[in-house]
Design an enzyme around this catalytic site. Sequence first.
Site, PDB file in Angstrom:
ATOM      1  N   HIS A  19      64.504  65.167  98.898  1.00  0.00           N
ATOM      2  CA  HIS A  19      64.475  64.073  97.626  1.00  0.00           C
ATOM      3  C   HIS A  19      63.464  62.699  98.069  1.00  0.00           C
ATOM      4  O   HIS A  19      63.636  61.726  97.620  1.00  0.00           O
ATOM      5  CB  HIS A  19      65.933  63.175  97.370  1.00  0.00           C
ATOM      6  CG  HIS A  19      66.816  64.240  96.950  1.00  0.00           C
ATOM      7  ND1 HIS A  19      67.232  64.791  95.879  1.00  0.00           N
ATOM      8  CD2 HIS A  19      67.683  65.157  97.955  1.00  0.00           C
ATOM      9  CE1 HIS A  19      68.327  65.490  95.824  1.00  0.00           C
ATOM     10  NE2 HIS A  19      68.649  65.974  97.043  1.00  0.00           N
ATOM     11  N   SER A  25      35.582  53.260  99.759  1.00  0.00           N
ATOM     12  CA  SER A  25      35.516  52.573  98.399  1.00  0.00           C
ATOM     13  C   SER A  25      34.119  51.688  97.980  1.00  0.00           C
ATOM     14  O   SER A  25      33.599  51.238  99.229  1.00  0.00           O
ATOM     15  CB  SER A  25      36.669  51.793  98.174  1.00  0.00           C
ATOM     16  OG  SER A  25      36.501  50.811  97.099  1.00  0.00           O
TER      17      SER A  25
END
Length: 467
Positions: free
Chosen positions: A156, A277
């Site tokens: 999970h 970036s």
Amino acid sequence: MGKLWGGRFTKQTNHLVDEYTASIGFDQALAEEDIQGSLAHVTMLGKCGIVPQEDVETIKAGLQTVLDKIRRGEIEFSVVDEDIHMNVEKNLIAEIGPVGGKLHTGRSRNDQVATDMHLYLRKRVVELAGMLHELQKSLIGQARDNLDTIIPGYTHLQRAQPILFAHHLMAYVSMFQRDIERLMDSYKRINVLPLGAGALAGTTFPIDRHFVAEQLQFDRVYENSLDAVSDRDFIVEFLSHASIIMMHLSRLSEELVLWSSTEFNFIELDDAFCTGSSIMPQKKNPDVPELVRGKTGRVYGNLMGLLTVLKSLPLAYNKDMQEDKEGMFDTVATLEGALQLFAPMIATMKVNKSRMREAVNQDFSNATDIADFLVGKGLPFRQAHEVIGKTVLYCIQQGKYLLDLTMEEFQQFSPLFDDTIYEVLRPETVVNARNVYGGTATDQVAEAIKRGEVLLSMTEQWLAEHV
Ligand code: ARG
């Protein structure tokens, strides 16, 4: 020269129809296979006395010339000639004259195109198995280097139990092993010759299909001529295997993206495999795994596309089937593009062992083991689970981890605790306690790596036998 099939027509084809129905824009990728198939076919025509040997030699030489010209980029393909098959034939006739027209004796484009596809995919499946094998080598290499690296294992996406990082990597080796085995298995169904089926019913010429199969190194010939020209199962199967491979790569990609985030900081991908970036100078983005994750969509799409094309298609060949190609080429390119980058990207990935260690020290992933400890002292597991649940809750409230508790604190929860608990709770102890076949104990993972190396050499042998 007009159309190869122009005899029955009194008008020119509308040029938009030429453009719309042509496949030459993409099936020129089959030029090598097309000529390979034609060489075997014409050799058979000579052997069976269907075309005089002299003409066979002329045609073979002509095909070789056309192939050389294609390789040198000297041939201008034309949509008027629709596809690679007729472009090659047109060029052959231009090269050697009308005798080139004998090549298509006893054959149809329907069995010809199917043969090309079988030849093409046979090669690609071996290539891809080899690339998956390279990726497995990178993963096993990292596993060897991380036999002492403990990370939290997750369920999970919550910390569950500590495991060796090597164990986590070896899970992917198993996944890619199944992929390799699926490709190997599919080879049997790809390596079947359709040629000789003619348009759909066979041919009136006394051809020898088995001779052609032998020359092209096919294991078998199709049993039924209609099936031979209608079957695209082998491509559906390939796209399906490809989808599973991409799904595996995408799961690994997702983990690489997570692990290289500041929040995890478990690994660092090499600069050579990352991008920056244009605005934020600090950024180093895991573009490769992100894009692989994203490109999984188009591979699934190609599978759904072909399944849908084939649904409800009556036997035998229908023009719809020309739609089998672009998705297949795109899938091969997408897979090869991803695998080519993944093997070196995994090999060069830096593993932040100290950060992983810190993560393991700061979690409750040893909680199962302390419950097991109480079980060992005779407490029923359900009760032990409850006791440890309360202990963990206490720790959370106190801002502590299990290893920080004093013996006094432990004993508030159960008198069964004694000093040995501190050893039981150490991550190394927790990991090595799972000393079951296939488990995460160091000895077991070392064995798993050895078994992985055996699989590597088995694949190498298969690859050597299927070049
Ligand atoms: N370009 C066609 C294809 O890719 C080749 C087979 C064409 N056969 C036909 N009867 N029109 O499917």
